[in-house]
Design a protein around this motif. Sequence first.
Motif: not given
Length: 216
Positions: A6-9, A57-58, A87-90
Amino acid sequence: MIRQRLFAEFLATSLLLVTVVGSGIMAERLAGGNDAVALMANTLATVGGLYILIELFRPVSGAHMNPAVSTVMAMRGELSWPLLPGYIVVQLLGAACGAWLANAMFDLPLLEFSTKARTGLGQWLGEIVATAGLLLVVLRAPSSRVAAMVAAYIGAAYWFTSSTSFANPAASFGRMFSDSFAGIAPDDVPAFIAAQILGATLGAAINKLVGTADRV
């Protein structure tokens, strides 16, 4: 592991918007009113930044940086459904933070809203085409060439679509916080997102219809 993903996204999406918005501000200031020169500078920065971010980040999160991509990946079983809301929120939060950081770097108000109108059937159709094409590239590109092909496609679509190829609901959301060359007026964001959702659905459907290539 989930926190890292999540942090990466979040970080990848934030840096993507820094690239798009920041290069748009710089291009607008240096182009002397020549929109073609400004768009070319914005395009080149986005292509380079997008390639690097996907490569970096992939391996951690997939480097979707795009709710439409994440949703299609969940539908394909390549992202777990419980992770999709996170994912969408971050991605949305990262997009907003990226725009704010770009504003701060260029001494603009930290919180501002764009006044750049982007509306009309032609631009909505452009977003459908841009997002459908992006999903086709994401779903069909060889794994080793995803970063290069996605970056190249977005660079081309900046020029062949009427909307300059946002192709990303998070990018549309983040860009409304910058009253610059790369911005979009808040009132125009919902229609862009609707067009992007439709485009992503169309891209996934076309990919299914085309199927896998025969080995020769």
